[in-house]
Each structure stands twice: as C-alpha cells, then as structure tokens.
Design a protein around this motif. Sequence first.
Motif: not given
Length: 735
Positions: A204-232
């Motif tokens: 029902a709710l989808t992100s504008a930047n990810f819609r229709f770009r990939a299926r879960p089995w087409d992508i590879e996920d990597t855990i990392t740390t955000c590059t913006y604020c100091a909360d990390g």
Amino acid sequence: MTEWVNITIDGKSYSAPRGRYLLEVCEELGIYVPNFCYYYKLPPQAACRMCLVRIENIRKLQTACTVRVQDGMVVTTNSDEIIQARQGMVDFILANHPLDCPMCDKGGECELQYMSLTYGNLFGRYMETKEHRDEYQLSPFIWLDPQRCILCYRCIRVCDEWVGDHALGVLGRGAHSEIIGNKRDGTLECENCGNCVEVCPVGALTSANFRFRARPWDIEDTITTCTYCADGCQLKLSVRDGKVVRAWAKDMTGINMEFLCLKGRYGNEFVNSPDRMHAPLVRRDGRLEPASWDEAIGLVASRLKEITATHGAESIACLGSPRLTNEVLYVLNKFARDVIGTPWISHIAEHDWRPFFNMLTAPLATQNDIRSGKKTLLLIGGNPPEYNPLTAYSLRYAVRENGSRLIIVNARPLGRLPEESEFFHIRPGSEPALLLALLDESSLNAVADVTNLSVEQLGALRRALEESEDLVVVIGPEVSGAALEAAGALGARWATERRRVRLLPLMRFNNSLGALDMGLTGDLPAPEDIGAHIKALYLVGVDPIRTYGDRWREALARAEFIVVHELFMTETAEYAHVVLPAMSFAEIDGTFTNNAGQVQRVRRALESGGERRPDWVILRLVAKGMGVEMDVRGSAMAMLKDMAERVPGYEGITYEQIDAEGAVQTHRALVKEVPWDDLLDRLKAQVAALDRDRDMITEPPALGAGLFERGTLIEHVPLMARAFGWNGSRLKDEP
C-alpha cells in the motif's frame, strides 16, 4: 522487579513476565502466531484479528496482541477452530485486495502474500466486483495505493509514536476507511522519513525511489552505517546491477532499531550520480584537465616537497572531513605529522567540541542508555528532530515506554518531542548562564536576569536533577567555550553513589567524534593566513567555501598549491591544482564513531566505477612519491588493529567484536579533579558578556530546517533535488 508467572501454551509449561502481551511472549518462545497489525514497541491495535487464540475459561477467541499474561493462563494457539477463524480473516482482507502480486512492488516481501499461502483458501469466497481506487503520491517520497491497504494502522502508529509527526489518519468508516495525509488534499506535510513505508506489511505504501526498480531476489543487501548525522544509524543498502536502489533499517538489532530519518533512507543515491569524479584532474594553463594517476601523484609529491623545502613543513595545512572513516582520518593524521611534518592537521567542524571532551567527567550516553529504564533526561539547546533524529526518537521512546521525565531548556519551542516534556524557555544565547545555575547555586539571581527564567524556575530545575537517580544530559551546539567545559563537568557535580550521570553531545556529522579521536584536533587555519604563512592546502573531502563562505574563496585564490580529494566537483575543487577522485562510504570498508563514542562498521556494498581510489590509498601513494613508506597496514581491518594499538580508547576493538555486538563503545578517560574555581570564574566571565536584550523567540524551528538542508552529497540525489526544487547552483551550508 519483574514478576514471573507460569503459563501453559499448546500443552507445554512456560514462565513469562506478568503483564507482557501474549503475542510477544509467544514470539520470544518461538511459537508462531500470525499477525498483521502488531509491531514491536507500538501500541496494540487488534485490527487484523489474525492473532486469535483460545484461552481457557474465556468464551470467545482472543487477540494475542492485546491479552496480557497472567498466572495459570492456559492458551491454545493452533487448532481447527483457530485455523478456520484465521482463514476467514484472510478472506475478508482479500475481499477487496487486488490480486496483482506479480506487479506489486511488495512481491516477495509481502506479509499478506505469505499469510495467504499459509492460511488462505485455494479459491476466494467473494466474487463481487472490487472497489477500485487509484494510487497517488502522498508526498514526493511516498506513494499510496488505497486498494492494497489492509487497515492495520501500523503507518499511523509509527508516525505518531516513533516520529511524533501525527501526519497520517483515517478517513471514512468500515470497508470504506482510507489512510490519508494531514494536508487538506490528503497528502503529507511531514519529515518524509519513510518509516511508514518500511512497516507497511503490504504494497500500500511504497517509496518513490524504489518503485518498480527491483525484486528482493534481484538485490544484495549490505549492512553499513549512515553517512549523515552523528547519531550513527545502521542501515541496509540494497544494490542491483552496481547501483544503490534503496536503504532500509536493520531489523531491530542496530542502535536505531528500525528507525531511519529522511536522509538515511532516501539520501544515499548520490553514490550512483553521473556527476561523480571519475579520473584525476591536473591544472594546465589555468584549466583542470584529465590526467593519469601517475602524473597526478607525481605532481602532488613534487610540489609538496618543493614547498616544504622552501617554506618549511608548517607552511602546509591538511584538513579532513568529519564524514570520512576513522581509517582514512587516521592515515591523514599520520600523513600530515609523519610524512609532511606539519602541525596543521584539523577537520572542518560545525562546532568546536574540544572543550567538552577535555573536561569530560561522565561516560557518554548511548541511545540504549536513553531508552532503557526510567530516568531524567535534560536537553540543553539543540534541535534533535532536525539534526539528530535518532536522539529525538529515543527521547520520545523513553517518555512513552518508560515514563521518563524529559526537561527541555531551549531558546525556542521544539516540535515533535513529547507533549509531556517540561519546557524552560530561555533567552537566545543564554545557555552558558543556565549551566552556571546548574553548577553554582549561589548564582541563581544573576542567572535569572540573563536567561529570562525566574529564580523559582531555576530552583525547580535543580531540584529535578537532585531527585533523579538516573540522569542523562544532552548538550546542543549552542553551548560553547567555558560553558562547554562546564557541560563536560556536570558529571563531577551531579553524580553520586545513588545517581548515575551520562552525557551526550549533539555533534553534527557521522564521524565528528572520530575526527577528534584520530588526532585531527589542531586549530583551523585562519583564512588570512592562507597565502601568507600557509602556502599549500591538502583537503580531503572538505569544501571550506561552502561551509565558511567567501572569505575562504579569497583565501584559496592566494594559495600556491591545493590538492583536493573529492567525490564531486565542488567550489573548493575548482580552485585546486590537483583533484583526485575518491571512493564513497558505500565503496569502502571502515568504521565510524558516533556521538556516543560507539564504533560501527562501514561495509563495502558495491564496486566503484571509473579510476576512483580509497582516500587512504591515495595518501599512501603521495607519501611514496615523496620518498616515504608510511607505517600503515594494507587493509581497513589491519588499520583498525593498528588504531587499537595506538589510539587511546580504541584498545582491543576488532571487526569481530563489532560484528558480534553491532556497536562497540570506546573507553574515555574521565577528568578526576575539576579546577572548579578557574572554571567558574571563566564561566561567570562568559555569562557577564552575554547580551541581555535579545528578543525571545516564540516560533518553533521550521519543519525541515536540518532534514531538508541541501549539502554536497544530498544535492546529487535525484529524488531530493526533485522534491525540493534544487537546481545546479550551490548553496552555503553543509561541508
């Protein structure tokens, strides 16, 4: 003290904490109970009815998400009766739900898809025509398909409880209910954090930047740390065909649990930008032109040697970015001190936090420290919802879940923090006076005149701290100089055998503290020194023109030689004699240290294109060109071992430990003896110089003051540029 009770579930005996929700107990015991509307640490809704169970001596089936565990309770979670009820609920949900799984963006990750396969009937019972409603954009970042919505209300509760925006609601009743936004036309005016999208169980709710770009089995996920604020915050970067296609939160195990802000969720696709630097540039006849790495490194090495020989090593200044990894900053420090021999090694900072850490008398508070247990939370200055969103989330969580007491001292009202908080409205710039009141009770009358608070209010604030047994003080960037030392000394003043005190500085960038830890602690050269005493600048990931304005533009024009490592062509890079293309955080391994002193992994999610190289590799090449072999090991893991041997507070930290714990807090030496007389004298002098005539500010900061702020990285994210109407011109704001 937790009271444990005995319960029976499906014929087996268990112990469980009294008062816990039955569904949570079942999940912890590994007993599967299906559900849609339940979500960890959100108020129960009982909307989907999928978690129905049979409880002995109760006539009707009960929702496990709302029933609290009691002693002697006998529960059945799986029977023919219960399965039939769950099948009926799936049928009701599918009655008006489009059966378009191959087209739906949630396909492969959809909870309804899984539940239909597990509990649904082979054929649907309802043959009536479905009521179609078109999908539309709730905001530039979020799309809503009302027909797919199963009315679990997770999105509304997340927006209310996690974010504090209260931007989503329900229009209509029964089967005609529809999720809408808070504007008159039903769209959204909010942080656009996208947490509602992440918790939505269906498409029902989808992100504008990810819609229709990939299926879960087409992508590879990597855990990392955000590059913006100091909360990390920790996050997962999803990559398909060498491109970052989305970022989403780590499953309840990172320091941010499942929370992400706008920038963390939608601000990472600068990595894909075609505007990235691809090859070295060398200035020839006044113009920057492509060159080979050998030519560029050779020119940098020879010019640095010439300037050192002619003007001395102290004529070269090295500046790094607080967005770089610890490993890069560590090598930059060694490059400046051991290879060039200059004392000018610093980083571009939004605020000088050195006085705070030089007078630190209490441990740094982690997000878990804020969220765990009932405590008193004192926020002095700052604007966490805009500049440190995870800290704002933790403050809301602490008040909501634990009944913690939140006291806000600020020059303006802050939105999106709990209404239950106590607000002390002070005159702008009078934070040093407030700290004087906390350290010196005899100064209350003088402080009241400066802060616009009454003596009674100041006394009430001091009593609140005296009554607390667990105190966390959060310090904003409005506090500076002697007042910042005073903030660091609060632990020595307020900690007792029965009162624990922890401190949290609201630093700005993802590795602001790491930059200090890695030794980039020198003073920043004054612009007027560039060209006069400072002949050359070695700039790694920084744009001082953007940060500090035209004074630095004029300064750079006077420099004899400028080297820049960059991702993009910045205003500062346009003044460089050599520009070297660097890799982004998504293309390297390393670590960041957040404002609580926690070290977290940065993992390579994709291969870099072009001729880009890691910053630390470039530094080693330049050093080699100058005839010096740097004492730096050849991988990020090896450099962390080096840092663990040589950097105070990082002793013993390894990748293995970080991987096991997620975040490892550094050990910081605390000041044992505070020079109180000297500190109070300097603090009183700072207070005496404050402007007592400044007008009070009654309006809260604008929504998006920090979250929607344009910066060097985020302006290269297409979704952000479209959402905020950014054009090609550069603005003065973030480094």
